[in-house]
Write an enzyme that holds these catalytic residues in place. Structure first.
Site, mmCIF file in Angstrom:
data_model
loop_
_atom_site.group_PDB
_atom_site.id
_atom_site.type_symbol
_atom_site.label_atom_id
_atom_site.label_comp_id
_atom_site.label_asym_id
_atom_site.label_seq_id
_atom_site.Cartn_x
_atom_site.Cartn_y
_atom_site.Cartn_z
ATOM 1 N N HIS B 38 0.852 -1.080 0.130
ATOM 2 C CA HIS B 38 0.104 0.142 -0.038
ATOM 3 C C HIS B 38 0.851 1.243 -0.093
ATOM 4 O O HIS B 38 0.670 2.262 -0.660
ATOM 5 C CB HIS B 38 -0.865 0.097 1.318
ATOM 6 C CG HIS B 38 -2.195 -0.737 1.083
ATOM 7 N ND1 HIS B 38 -2.537 -2.012 0.906
ATOM 8 C CD2 HIS B 38 -3.467 -0.132 0.826
ATOM 9 C CE1 HIS B 38 -3.698 -2.255 0.854
ATOM 10 N NE2 HIS B 38 -4.352 -1.207 0.707
ATOM 11 N N LYS B 104 -10.009 -7.818 7.710
ATOM 12 C CA LYS B 104 -11.071 -8.290 9.048
ATOM 13 C C LYS B 104 -10.804 -6.894 9.911
ATOM 14 O O LYS B 104 -9.750 -6.516 9.858
ATOM 15 C CB LYS B 104 -10.442 -9.579 9.500
ATOM 16 C CG LYS B 104 -8.801 -9.229 10.199
ATOM 17 C CD LYS B 104 -8.556 -10.422 10.977
ATOM 18 C CE LYS B 104 -6.915 -10.496 11.330
ATOM 19 N NZ LYS B 104 -6.595 -9.941 12.509
#
Lengths: 281, 181
Positions: B38, B104
């Site tokens: 990222h 999650k």
């Protein structure tokens, strides 16, 4: 004096890495099954079923229970009448760890510098090794691979004595509820109370090694464990943080005498894939 | 409630149709990315450079799989905790046309705002069910950033990957049902 060979330690550690990654201990599996039977949320039941099915697949096919095969954290008890020959204990454990993570197709998750140069060491070493000297001539090695997701939710606080029991309860319950779904609940809550700043963190981690749900031998602490567990499981965080009454499988407290000015408390959470394995040489 | 079958790539209509709480079975191509990947992608965007993959309509899975054993497509491959991507996700949603994220745990208000504004969906995969999840992955190859090891960007082909819509593009968040718009 008994002599223990470097290679014997290395081989035992290598095998330990594999069994810890693949085989969810029976006490953890039983706790998950118990949670499944008392879980009230349908979504929570579904997640718990998936965790139980996952453990079966991992054990049968020799696959890691979780892709995060963790930081290799060892608790070692070295008998004072045992001597390691052929190298140091630390080198034997690190070498066995590197072999285990390679041979077992386990993920290598360690970078060699936390801040300036985050390059993967490629073999999941160095391990974290806690060494304790004990009586006898044996060497007991316990591996508790620790995933990053649950480790990141750890907390430590130097409370002052006036905070007392309510202060400890609030701190722990907030740590678990604010962590929400991040540490993969239902979690095992390791709590350290007392000692010093570094000692209390060690106690919290060590508390995670206890057989799931086995109470502290001191009845005061056993009662406190029960009370905290009840509070956590009424929070409705639930499996995966998406609702339900199975937020924690167990609460384990380890304590130590402390300074007149202090009341240190630490919380270390373990995900539901609470892996650990031991060997005695 | 029976899971609905969906597939990548996504368009606005497909994202808009999904509601928090729905169980889905996802098929198609998903790309893996964790913190390190990222960071690289967002650095490229900040410097006006092109990305090594087209994220328009794509799904990103926050996962660093374990290595594949011989005879296996991939190792265990469950989700990592998503909040670590919160600083980056709004940039990718706004600048690349990213339509879906899989991870999650809860997301930040900034991520949810970007999801609402630009139509993006957040799925929860079951954390710690990594061996089970790997059974839904039929193909895996490293696409770029091989030097990151498990954090490299992989191109996965998934078949009926079981997911839950955790945060939809209408402001509903299963982690905070009481606060949802």
């Amino acid at each position: 004096m008994r002599y223990i060979k470097f290679e014997d330690i290395e081989n035992a550690v290598r095998d330990l890495c594999l069994s810890a990654a693949y085989d969810l201990p029976d006490d953890v599996l039983n706790a998950l099954q118990n949670s499944r039977s008392t879980e009230t949320s349908d979504r929570g039941k579904m997640f718990l079923d998936q965790c139980i099915e996952n453990a079966a697949i991992a054990a049968t096919e020799r696959l890691p229970i979780c892709q995060d095969t963790g930081f290799a954290v060892y608790f070692v008890e070295l008998g004072r009448d045992a001597q390691i020959c052929g190298g140091t204990l630390y080198d034997a454990i690190n070498s066995g760890t590197a072999r285990g993570y390679q041979d077992g197709y386990l993920r290598k998750s360690i970078v060699n510098d936390p801040l300036f140069n985050r390059v993967n060491t490629g073999n999941n070493t160095p391990a974290v090794i806690h060494l304790e000297l004990v009586l006898g001539d044996c060497l007991k090695i316990t591996l508790a691979p620790k995933g990053g997701g649950s480790e990141n939710m750890s907390r430590i606080k130097m409370l002052t004595p006036q905070a007392g029991i309510p202060g400890v309860i609030n701190f722990v319950v907030n740590a678990v509820t604010e962590a929400g779904g991040n540490p993969c609940p239902p979690v095992i809550v390791g709590i350290g109370i007392g000692g010093t700043f570094e000692k209390v963190a060690y106690l919290a981690k060590k508390a995670l090694l206890r057989k799931v749900g086995a109470p502290n031998p001191n009845p005061d602490y056993a009662t406190l464990e029960e009370e905290i567990l009840k509070k956590i499981n009424s929070s409705q965080v639930g499996p995966q943080g998406l609702g339900g009454n199975s937020t924690a499988l167990a609460v384990h407290i380890e304590y130590f005498p402390c300074h007149i000015a202090s009341l240190p408390v630490a919380v270390n959470l373990n995900c539901h894939a609470a892996r650990h394995a031991s060997v005695t040489i | 409630m029976k899971p609905i079958k969906i597939h990548t790539p996504f368009d606005d209509a497909a994202v808009t149709a999904l509601k928090a709480g729905q169980q889905v079975l996802l098929s198609g191509i998903v790309y893996t990315a964790r913190d390190a990947a990222h960071k690289r992608l967002c650095n490229l965007i900040a410097n006006g450079q092109s990305l090594p993959l087209d994220l328009n309509g794509a799904a990103l899975y926050f996962v660093g799989p374990s290595p594949a054993k011989p005879g296996y497509v991939i190792g265990s491959a469950g989700p990592t905790t998503s909040y670590r991507m919160d600083a980056y996700s709004p940039i990718l949603i706004e600048q690349t046309g990213l339509k879906a994220m899989i991870g999650k745990g809860d997301r930040s208000p900034e991520v949810q705002n970007a999801m609402q504004k630009h139509r993006c969906i957040y799925f929860a995969a079951t954390g710690g069910a990594a061996a089970l999840i790997s059974k839904s992955i039929v193909k895996c190859e490293v696409l770029c950033y091989d030097d990151l090891g498990p954090e490299a960007i992989h191109r996965l082909e998934v078949k009926d990957l079981p997911l839950l819509v955790a945060i939809d593009c209408h402001g509903h968040n299963l982690y905070h049902p009481e606060k949802s718009n």
